[in-house]
Scaffold this active site. Sequence first.
Site, PDB file in Angstrom:
ATOM      1  N   PHE A 172       0.805  -1.224   0.000  1.00  0.00           N
ATOM      2  CA  PHE A 172       0.000   0.000   0.000  1.00  0.00           C
ATOM      3  C   PHE A 172       0.836   1.271   0.000  1.00  0.00           C
ATOM      4  CE2 PHE A 172       0.931  -0.096   4.546  1.00  0.00           C
ATOM      5  CZ  PHE A 172       1.073   1.251   4.835  1.00  0.00           C
ATOM      6  N   LYS A 196      -1.613  -7.429  -9.255  1.00  0.00           N
ATOM      7  CA  LYS A 196      -2.554  -7.364  -8.137  1.00  0.00           C
ATOM      8  C   LYS A 196      -2.105  -6.223  -7.229  1.00  0.00           C
ATOM      9  CE  LYS A 196      -2.920  -8.844  -4.032  1.00  0.00           C
ATOM     10  NZ  LYS A 196      -3.601  -7.694  -3.405  1.00  0.00           N
ATOM     11  N   GLU A 199      -5.000  -4.011  -2.076  1.00  0.00           N
ATOM     12  CA  GLU A 199      -6.448  -3.810  -2.009  1.00  0.00           C
ATOM     13  C   GLU A 199      -6.804  -2.517  -1.279  1.00  0.00           C
ATOM     14  OE1 GLU A 199      -4.633  -6.063  -0.631  1.00  0.00           O
ATOM     15  OE2 GLU A 199      -5.179  -6.441   1.471  1.00  0.00           O
ATOM     16  N   CYS A 304       9.643   1.947   3.162  1.00  0.00           N
ATOM     17  CA  CYS A 304      10.558   0.843   3.489  1.00  0.00           C
ATOM     18  C   CYS A 304      11.971   1.370   3.660  1.00  0.00           C
ATOM     19  CB  CYS A 304      10.526  -0.221   2.412  1.00  0.00           C
ATOM     20  SG  CYS A 304      11.219   0.356   0.865  1.00  0.00           S
TER      21      CYS A 304
HETATM   22  P1  NAD Z   1       1.568  -6.467   3.025  1.00  0.00           P
HETATM   23  O1  NAD Z   1       2.510  -7.609   3.023  1.00  0.00           O
HETATM   24  O2  NAD Z   1       0.504  -6.423   4.059  1.00  0.00           O
HETATM   25  O3  NAD Z   1       0.801  -6.424   1.607  1.00  0.00           O
HETATM   26  C1  NAD Z   1       1.509  -6.549   0.387  1.00  0.00           C
HETATM   27  C2  NAD Z   1       0.693  -7.372  -0.581  1.00  0.00           C
HETATM   28  O4  NAD Z   1       0.596  -8.717  -0.087  1.00  0.00           O
HETATM   29  C3  NAD Z   1      -0.727  -6.862  -0.771  1.00  0.00           C
HETATM   30  O5  NAD Z   1      -1.040  -6.902  -2.145  1.00  0.00           O
HETATM   31  C4  NAD Z   1      -1.574  -7.817   0.050  1.00  0.00           C
HETATM   32  O6  NAD Z   1      -2.832  -8.049  -0.528  1.00  0.00           O
HETATM   33  C5  NAD Z   1      -0.762  -9.089   0.088  1.00  0.00           C
HETATM   34  N1  NAD Z   1      -0.848  -9.762   1.396  1.00  0.00           N
HETATM   35  C6  NAD Z   1      -0.919  -9.188   2.615  1.00  0.00           C
HETATM   36  N2  NAD Z   1      -0.898 -10.118   3.595  1.00  0.00           N
HETATM   37  C7  NAD Z   1      -0.822 -11.306   2.993  1.00  0.00           C
HETATM   38  C8  NAD Z   1      -0.735 -12.643   3.464  1.00  0.00           C
HETATM   39  N3  NAD Z   1      -0.757 -12.928   4.764  1.00  0.00           N
HETATM   40  N4  NAD Z   1      -0.635 -13.628   2.551  1.00  0.00           N
HETATM   41  C9  NAD Z   1      -0.596 -13.343   1.230  1.00  0.00           C
HETATM   42  N5  NAD Z   1      -0.666 -12.090   0.731  1.00  0.00           N
HETATM   43  C10 NAD Z   1      -0.769 -11.081   1.585  1.00  0.00           C
HETATM   44  O7  NAD Z   1       2.439  -5.139   3.025  1.00  0.00           O
HETATM   45  P2  NAD Z   1       1.920  -3.651   3.182  1.00  0.00           P
HETATM   46  O8  NAD Z   1       1.461  -3.445   4.584  1.00  0.00           O
HETATM   47  O9  NAD Z   1       0.992  -3.326   2.074  1.00  0.00           O
HETATM   48  O10 NAD Z   1       3.289  -2.838   2.927  1.00  0.00           O
HETATM   49  C11 NAD Z   1       4.171  -2.493   3.967  1.00  0.00           C
HETATM   50  C12 NAD Z   1       5.372  -3.408   3.993  1.00  0.00           C
HETATM   51  O11 NAD Z   1       6.026  -3.395   2.719  1.00  0.00           O
HETATM   52  C13 NAD Z   1       6.432  -2.970   4.991  1.00  0.00           C
HETATM   53  O12 NAD Z   1       6.920  -4.096   5.666  1.00  0.00           O
HETATM   54  C14 NAD Z   1       7.520  -2.347   4.115  1.00  0.00           C
HETATM   55  O13 NAD Z   1       8.815  -2.367   4.676  1.00  0.00           O
HETATM   56  C15 NAD Z   1       7.435  -3.219   2.911  1.00  0.00           C
HETATM   57  N6  NAD Z   1       8.018  -2.568   1.737  1.00  0.00           N
HETATM   58  C16 NAD Z   1       9.224  -3.022   1.296  1.00  0.00           C
HETATM   59  C17 NAD Z   1       9.829  -2.417   0.212  1.00  0.00           C
HETATM   60  C18 NAD Z   1      11.153  -2.903  -0.289  1.00  0.00           C
HETATM   61  O14 NAD Z   1      11.503  -2.577  -1.408  1.00  0.00           O
HETATM   62  N7  NAD Z   1      11.892  -3.670   0.487  1.00  0.00           N
HETATM   63  C19 NAD Z   1       9.194  -1.350  -0.424  1.00  0.00           C
HETATM   64  C20 NAD Z   1       7.959  -0.922   0.052  1.00  0.00           C
HETATM   65  C21 NAD Z   1       7.368  -1.543   1.139  1.00  0.00           C
END
Ligand code: NAD
Length: 490
Positions: A172, A196, A199, A304
């Site tokens: 997000f 995808k 959401e 991140c």
């Molecule tokens: P998230 O993992 O909750 O969601 C990311 C995606 O995974 C979404 O599309 C979501 O629908 C899906 N998802 C969520 N939980 C899931 C599960 N249990 N099983 C399968 N799919 C699932 O992440 P977020 O809260 O949207 O983003 C924040 C995180 O992203 C932070 O930890 C941040 O550090 C990381 N991030 C990392 C980078 C990088 O390049 N290393 C860049 C941006 C964000």
Amino acid sequence: VLRWTLLSKKVPFQLGRMCYSSSVPTTKLFIDGKFVESSTSEWLDIHNPATNEVVGRVPKATQEEMVAAVDSCSRAFQSWSETSILSRQQIFLRYQQLIKDNIKELAKLITLEQGKTLADAEGDVFRGLQVVEHACSITSLMLGETLPSITKDMDTYTYRLPIGVCAGIAPFNFPAMIPLWMFPVGMVCGNTYLMKPSERVPGCTMLLAKLLQDAGAPDGTLNIIHGQHAAVNFICDHPAIKAISFVGSNQAGEYIYERGSKNGKRVQSNMGAKNHGVVMPDANKENTINQLVGAAFGAAGQRCMALSTAVFVGESREWLPELVERSKSLRVNAGDQPGADVGPLISPEAKARVESLIQSGVDEGAKLLLDGRNVNVKGYENGNFVGPTILANVTPDMKCYREEIFGPVLVVLEADSLDEAISVVNKNPYGNGTAIFTTNGAAARKYTHAVDVGQIGVNVPIPVPLPMFSFTGSRGSFRGDTNFYGKQAS
Ligand code: NAD
């Protein structure tokens, strides 16, 4: 219904949404070149984080819809992979212009659904745009290799070929940049793409899809589905999908890496972070404090690459009072309000989690130098706001240090030497980004060579690489073998 007029075609566009109830627009799926309403009975609300009002609904796509999207990608791959690379490049040259023309509309959508300030939202689009520009120069990266006379009368050639249908699963926090890390590079190389988006923030990806269609991308080369776990499992399991790009949390990323890899897919997974800024006593004080404040609290810490941990070495710890004063001057407000520095967190749950991590620090003996809980934002009393917060005297065993907070909270540790600071950084499970603030070249060089971290800044707080380099990460922050963009992208 929200409407945007795209300059390219001078026609109103509904952003892939239509009326769901009297007032709340729904997000469409993008299947085979058409923005279509899902037939699902399961919908999720999209909230404006500054008010918690429902601003849209997003479907959990049905199995049939997800299959239709992948089938469309598979069909389109037949001709797209045979389309000349110069023609593919021309589409992305038009695309980068359309993104520039619509940057304000894209930013408004980001602020509406994600909450960050409009300036940050434009930066989000801009960093993604740079990857699209990089995609426009892919020809030289797509060159293969040759070695004549490898043995008698025999030469060897290698080609770089598209692998088929690729899929992207986005988080997000960067609704434009991260999807733009994914499909433009995959597609310009001749792959077709299933996205995808998160959401929680699908709107920006839908407008990006419309702009790509306007730029001339053939039907089926990009398809978009929405949903949560079922959509993710579908992507991990569908045999036609050959590669997955994931960015998000460790919980999801490690799962997707394992499940996708087991199914024989190439998976790259960029995950969580705990980025340290090491402050040497010889650093330029003014510059360092300014950089720390921006990097810790900008985008409400939901980056991140946020510098969420400061390690003050030796006498630099005396700068803490000034750091606190400077942090107090940041204005917490809705992202579309003039002068806002720190916007809201994505959800009430995120706010509650951040507040409980602050409390855990207090309970475990950290010193709360600045408390952003109970911040009052006039006119936005229902928003998910937390103001800049600083916890000092933190030690590595505390929960507020061990966990990624993902909010406007700076935890401060102290070290007696550069070696001790390096040891702290290398013992942390994450290896996404870090920075050292110093005027000593030898200290800077030692640090950059000794820490096991993907991106390292010297007096640069958030060293996100430009797209001619790759965005890397080590240890707990990355799984996979090839990184996003840069040379590795092709
Ligand atoms: P998230 O993992 O909750 O969601 C990311 C995606 O995974 C979404 O599309 C979501 O629908 C899906 N998802 C969520 N939980 C899931 C599960 N249990 N099983 C399968 N799919 C699932 O992440 P977020 O809260 O949207 O983003 C924040 C995180 O992203 C932070 O930890 C941040 O550090 C990381 N991030 C990392 C980078 C990088 O390049 N290393 C860049 C941006 C964000």
